[in-house]
Design a protein around this motif. Structure first.
Motif, PDB file in Angstrom:
ATOM      1  N   GLY A 113     -13.604   4.931 -71.030  1.00 51.34           N
ATOM      2  CA  GLY A 113     -12.356   5.539 -71.476  1.00 51.34           C
ATOM      3  C   GLY A 113     -11.321   4.526 -71.926  1.00 51.34           C
ATOM      4  N   GLU A 114     -11.630   3.240 -71.832  1.00 51.77           N
ATOM      5  CA  GLU A 114     -10.671   2.212 -72.250  1.00 51.77           C
ATOM      6  C   GLU A 114     -10.365   2.330 -73.747  1.00 51.77           C
ATOM      7  OE1 GLU A 114     -10.026  -2.574 -71.507  1.00 51.77           O
ATOM      8  OE2 GLU A 114     -12.065  -1.832 -71.657  1.00 51.77           O
ATOM      9  N   VAL A 115      -9.089   2.287 -74.087  1.00 55.58           N
ATOM     10  CA  VAL A 115      -8.700   2.263 -75.500  1.00 55.58           C
ATOM     11  C   VAL A 115      -8.889   0.829 -75.983  1.00 55.58           C
ATOM     12  CG1 VAL A 115      -6.819   2.539 -77.153  1.00 55.58           C
ATOM     13  CG2 VAL A 115      -7.116   4.211 -75.318  1.00 55.58           C
ATOM     14  N   LEU A 116      -9.699   0.657 -77.004  1.00 52.82           N
ATOM     15  CA  LEU A 116     -10.122  -0.677 -77.442  1.00 52.82           C
ATOM     16  C   LEU A 116      -9.270  -1.250 -78.565  1.00 52.82           C
ATOM     17  CD1 LEU A 116     -13.932   0.141 -77.428  1.00 52.82           C
ATOM     18  CD2 LEU A 116     -12.731  -1.282 -75.752  1.00 52.82           C
ATOM     19  N   MET A 117      -8.961  -0.435 -79.553  1.00 52.57           N
ATOM     20  CA  MET A 117      -8.244  -0.932 -80.735  1.00 52.57           C
ATOM     21  C   MET A 117      -7.763   0.238 -81.569  1.00 52.57           C
ATOM     22  SD  MET A 117     -11.552  -2.130 -83.028  1.00 52.57           S
ATOM     23  CE  MET A 117     -10.802  -2.008 -84.671  1.00 52.57           C
ATOM     24  N   LEU A 118      -6.870  -0.072 -82.515  1.00 52.26           N
ATOM     25  CA  LEU A 118      -6.504   0.890 -83.544  1.00 52.26           C
ATOM     26  C   LEU A 118      -6.637   0.199 -84.887  1.00 52.26           C
ATOM     27  CD1 LEU A 118      -3.785   3.521 -83.815  1.00 52.26           C
ATOM     28  CD2 LEU A 118      -3.818   1.732 -85.543  1.00 52.26           C
ATOM     29  N   ALA A 119      -7.278   0.886 -85.844  1.00 52.43           N
ATOM     30  CA  ALA A 119      -7.368   0.350 -87.199  1.00 52.43           C
ATOM     31  C   ALA A 119      -7.315   1.531 -88.161  1.00 52.43           C
ATOM     32  CB  ALA A 119      -8.652  -0.458 -87.372  1.00 52.43           C
ATOM     33  N   TYR A 120      -7.345   1.241 -89.454  1.00 50.87           N
ATOM     34  CA  TYR A 120      -7.178   2.299 -90.443  1.00 50.87           C
ATOM     35  C   TYR A 120      -8.511   2.632 -91.109  1.00 50.87           C
ATOM     36  CZ  TYR A 120      -2.384   1.824 -89.273  1.00 50.87           C
ATOM     37  OH  TYR A 120      -1.215   1.817 -88.542  1.00 50.87           O
ATOM     38  N   VAL A 121      -8.622   3.877 -91.540  1.00 49.66           N
ATOM     39  CA  VAL A 121      -9.877   4.398 -92.077  1.00 49.66           C
ATOM     40  C   VAL A 121      -9.593   5.120 -93.392  1.00 49.66           C
ATOM     41  CG1 VAL A 121     -11.683   6.128 -91.637  1.00 49.66           C
ATOM     42  CG2 VAL A 121     -10.983   4.574 -89.811  1.00 49.66           C
TER      43      VAL A 121
END
Lengths: 122, 122
Positions: free
Chosen positions: A23-31
């Protein structure tokens, strides 16, 4: 696909990558639309780099790929959630997650690799 | 605060809200410098609405507030992670999380309230 994702004026939506097990939030990027198609086709997370202006596969150079378990869409269909199996670590700093600091600057993250060894050739 | 958040050209960063106990990703919204200050001062999640062009406190009208346990910053300091205690549900559709659908359109989320009853007055 059934849900019509709203890629907006710039053709991109933010995507949150979350470890499917912990459940760890790893990263945010754009798609981009194409990055989402590739992600679904290949079963590996793809994103669109705004700074380099190109589609990229997470881990293509480092080997730290993200295998997709599920892609979710939010209520407004303008944000994605990638549930993934993360190989080694998501962050280029060597941490498991990019969110390894509190806003007060305390390091609360787990270091899982040496970035100098992994990104040596770039 | 120690980490200098990069609010970019539009003065906003995306913020992911995650349930501090279950790890469920609840929503993504945008945060201005002022919204972050208010969040830290009050201990309740504040965001900035791009469509209404105003600062808002999550749950101010619905009562479904988010109490902040921790605010994290990513490696590039341009994305936030709010670890929260979510009252009732985060999504205006009545679901616990805004990410209640897969991209294929399957509903995988938990419905926790009736939106017609909660948002009746708006």
């Amino acid at each position: 696909m059934t849900v019509d994702v709203d890629f907006g004026e710039d053709g991109l939506v933010p995507a949150v990558a979350q470890d499917a097990d912990s459940g760890e939030v790893l990263m945010l990027a754009y798609v981009s639309s194409e990055a989402l198609e590739r992600t679904i086709e290949t079963g590996r997370a793809h994103y669109y780099s705004r700074s380099r202006d190109e589609l990229w596969e997470k881990g293509a150079s480092s080997g730290h790929t993200q295998e997709i378990r599920e892609v979710r869409v939010d209520c407004d269909a303008d944000t994605l959630l990638y549930l993934v199996d993360q190989n080694v670590g998501a962050c280029h700093t060597g941490h498991r997650s990019c969110f390894y600091r509190t806003v007060e600057g305390e390091n609360v993250g787990e270091r899982v690799f040496d970035p100098d060894a992994v990104y040596d050739d770039e």
